[in-house]
Design a protein around this motif. Structure first.
Motif, mmCIF file in Angstrom:
data_model
loop_
_atom_site.group_PDB
_atom_site.id
_atom_site.type_symbol
_atom_site.label_atom_id
_atom_site.label_comp_id
_atom_site.label_asym_id
_atom_site.label_seq_id
_atom_site.Cartn_x
_atom_site.Cartn_y
_atom_site.Cartn_z
ATOM 1 N N SER A 1 -33.303 51.261 9.225
ATOM 2 C CA SER A 1 -34.275 50.929 9.824
ATOM 3 C C SER A 1 -35.007 49.866 9.215
ATOM 4 O O SER A 1 -35.999 49.008 9.805
ATOM 5 C CB SER A 1 -34.693 51.862 9.122
ATOM 6 N N GLU A 2 -35.007 49.705 7.608
ATOM 7 C CA GLU A 2 -35.683 49.021 7.327
ATOM 8 C C GLU A 2 -35.506 47.044 7.316
ATOM 9 O O GLU A 2 -35.950 46.160 7.791
ATOM 10 C CB GLU A 2 -35.680 48.441 5.780
ATOM 11 N N VAL A 3 -33.934 47.286 8.696
ATOM 12 C CA VAL A 3 -33.714 45.447 9.151
ATOM 13 C C VAL A 3 -33.299 46.295 10.546
ATOM 14 O O VAL A 3 -32.601 45.113 11.351
ATOM 15 C CB VAL A 3 -32.650 44.830 8.020
ATOM 16 N N HIS A 4 -33.817 46.681 11.280
ATOM 17 C CA HIS A 4 -33.213 47.110 12.519
ATOM 18 C C HIS A 4 -33.734 45.839 13.113
ATOM 19 O O HIS A 4 -32.600 45.869 14.207
ATOM 20 C CB HIS A 4 -33.307 48.545 12.469
ATOM 21 N N HIS A 5 -34.785 45.633 13.365
ATOM 22 C CA HIS A 5 -35.076 44.534 14.149
ATOM 23 C C HIS A 5 -34.862 43.134 13.819
ATOM 24 O O HIS A 5 -34.634 42.910 15.169
ATOM 25 C CB HIS A 5 -36.507 44.562 14.228
ATOM 26 N N GLN A 6 -33.955 42.559 12.914
ATOM 27 C CA GLN A 6 -33.419 41.907 12.985
ATOM 28 C C GLN A 6 -31.953 42.052 13.327
ATOM 29 O O GLN A 6 -31.252 41.111 13.398
ATOM 30 C CB GLN A 6 -32.979 41.361 11.143
ATOM 31 N N LEU A 7 -31.077 43.199 13.776
ATOM 32 C CA LEU A 7 -29.710 43.227 13.632
ATOM 33 C C LEU A 7 -30.096 43.151 15.247
ATOM 34 O O LEU A 7 -29.551 44.003 16.091
ATOM 35 C CB LEU A 7 -29.241 44.603 13.180
ATOM 36 N N LYS A 8 -29.551 42.305 16.120
ATOM 37 C CA LYS A 8 -29.497 41.695 17.195
ATOM 38 C C LYS A 8 -27.900 40.722 17.215
ATOM 39 O O LYS A 8 -28.137 40.124 16.416
ATOM 40 C CB LYS A 8 -30.578 41.643 17.788
ATOM 41 N N ASN A 9 -27.888 40.653 18.768
ATOM 42 C CA ASN A 9 -26.387 39.844 18.412
ATOM 43 C C ASN A 9 -25.140 39.650 17.660
ATOM 44 O O ASN A 9 -24.738 38.768 17.132
ATOM 45 C CB ASN A 9 -26.847 38.688 19.093
ATOM 46 N N VAL A 10 -25.790 40.399 17.498
ATOM 47 C CA VAL A 10 -24.495 41.096 16.074
ATOM 48 C C VAL A 10 -22.967 40.526 16.661
ATOM 49 O O VAL A 10 -22.168 41.703 16.962
ATOM 50 C CB VAL A 10 -24.522 42.463 15.349
ATOM 51 N N GLN A 11 -22.032 40.075 15.256
ATOM 52 C CA GLN A 11 -21.060 39.724 16.108
ATOM 53 C C GLN A 11 -19.598 39.956 15.105
ATOM 54 O O GLN A 11 -18.426 40.497 15.337
ATOM 55 C CB GLN A 11 -20.486 38.829 16.318
ATOM 56 N N GLN A 12 -19.459 41.053 14.103
ATOM 57 C CA GLN A 12 -19.489 41.269 12.240
ATOM 58 C C GLN A 12 -20.186 41.779 11.540
ATOM 59 O O GLN A 12 -21.098 41.177 11.057
ATOM 60 C CB GLN A 12 -18.583 39.921 12.417
ATOM 61 N N ILE A 13 -19.437 42.845 11.314
ATOM 62 C CA ILE A 13 -19.945 43.246 10.295
ATOM 63 C C ILE A 13 -18.930 42.870 9.095
ATOM 64 O O ILE A 13 -18.008 43.780 9.348
ATOM 65 C CB ILE A 13 -19.996 44.663 10.184
ATOM 66 N N GLN A 14 -19.389 42.999 7.611
ATOM 67 C CA GLN A 14 -18.635 43.385 6.460
ATOM 68 C C GLN A 14 -19.090 44.554 5.617
ATOM 69 O O GLN A 14 -20.346 44.105 5.917
ATOM 70 C CB GLN A 14 -18.715 41.853 5.906
ATOM 71 N N ALA A 15 -18.360 45.190 4.912
ATOM 72 C CA ALA A 15 -19.170 46.593 3.758
ATOM 73 C C ALA A 15 -18.698 46.006 2.211
ATOM 74 O O ALA A 15 -17.715 45.348 2.322
ATOM 75 C CB ALA A 15 -18.744 47.283 4.283
ATOM 76 N N THR A 16 -20.068 46.412 1.637
ATOM 77 C CA THR A 16 -18.680 46.559 -0.097
ATOM 78 C C THR A 16 -18.614 48.179 0.027
ATOM 79 O O THR A 16 -18.954 48.599 0.477
ATOM 80 C CB THR A 16 -19.915 46.126 -1.288
ATOM 81 N N GLU A 17 -18.788 48.485 -1.377
ATOM 82 C CA GLU A 17 -18.636 50.362 -1.341
ATOM 83 C C GLU A 17 -19.779 51.200 -0.793
ATOM 84 O O GLU A 17 -19.661 51.576 -0.691
ATOM 85 C CB GLU A 17 -18.069 50.611 -3.177
ATOM 86 N N LYS A 18 -21.088 49.937 -1.375
ATOM 87 C CA LYS A 18 -21.708 51.165 -0.746
ATOM 88 C C LYS A 18 -22.584 50.178 -0.167
ATOM 89 O O LYS A 18 -24.406 50.513 -0.182
ATOM 90 C CB LYS A 18 -22.400 50.853 -2.763
#
Length: 215
Positions: free
Chosen positions: A196-213
């Motif tokens: 929710s804190e970054v929801h307004h920035q999450l636009k036109n997302v092409q790829q997501i990467q993850a760490t463990e947490k």
């Protein structure tokens, strides 16, 4: 041809499509109980405590900790025409040729999909946290099951999970990229499930990467 691992054991597919295992005997290192079945092995998947092998005839052989995926007796009759296997920490999920799903292993960790079984039709892909699964269906919707707090319950965002084309996961949360480039998250809020804190920035997302947490 391939080496696969659990947390404490290895399994190797040889050129003749037989299998050699070593390591912790209880967590996959001892395959003697199923050794005569491990012929014409096409692929092996390792969860944390157990292995599952797809044979050339698309049946499945499992070994390791019986409570955590190493015993597939309950669903063995259904494990035919298996196209692909997916693993959580203590459970397995298989997509069959008819695009339905069979699960086994830890009941509360993704190994029991009875609650959503009627929804698991036309499944295209499955993703996992440590103890939950998420399946993308042909229509771009998502079905989840397993431990609720770790992504197995997506009811809070279910109406947003439309036209999903990719999912990424941390240990206890999922993030889905929609066709319009927006992102939907669920699961443990301390491990990426609350964006929710970054929801307004999450636009036109092409790829997501993850760490463990984190994502």
């Amino acid at each position: 041809q391939q080496i696969c691992a659990t947390s404490c054991a290895f399994a190797a597919i040889l050129a003749d499509r037989t299998v050699v295992t070593w390591g912790n005997r209880d967590w996959g290192g001892d395959s003697t109980a199923v050794q005569n079945q491990l012929r014409n092995v096409r692929q092996i998947k390792g969860a944390y405590f157990a292995f599952a092998a797809i044979l050339a005839d698309k049946s499945v052989v499992t070994w390791g900790d019986g409570q955590c995926g190493g015993d597939s007796t309950r669903v063995q009759a259904q494990l035919k025409n298996v196209d692909s296997l997916y693993t959580a920490k203590s459970a397995f999920a298989a997509i069959l040729g008819d695009q339905t799903v069979v699960t086994w292993g830890g009941r509360w960790c993704g190994g029991d999909s009875d609650r959503v079984q009627d929804q698991l039709q036309k499944v295209q892909q499955i993703y996992a946290t440590s103890s939950a699964f998420a399946a993308i269906l042909e229509d771009g919707s998502v079905v989840t099951w397993g431990f609720s707090a770790h992504g197995g319950d997506s009811s809070a965002v279910q109406d947003q999970l439309q036209n999903v084309w990719q999912i990424q996961s941390t240990k206890h949360a999922f993030a889905a990229i929609l066709a319009d480039g927006l992102v939907v998250t669920w699961g443990d809020p301390l491990q990426g499930g609350d964006s929710s804190e970054v929801h307004h920035q999450l636009k036109n997302v092409q790829q997501i990467q993850a760490t463990e947490k984190a994502f």
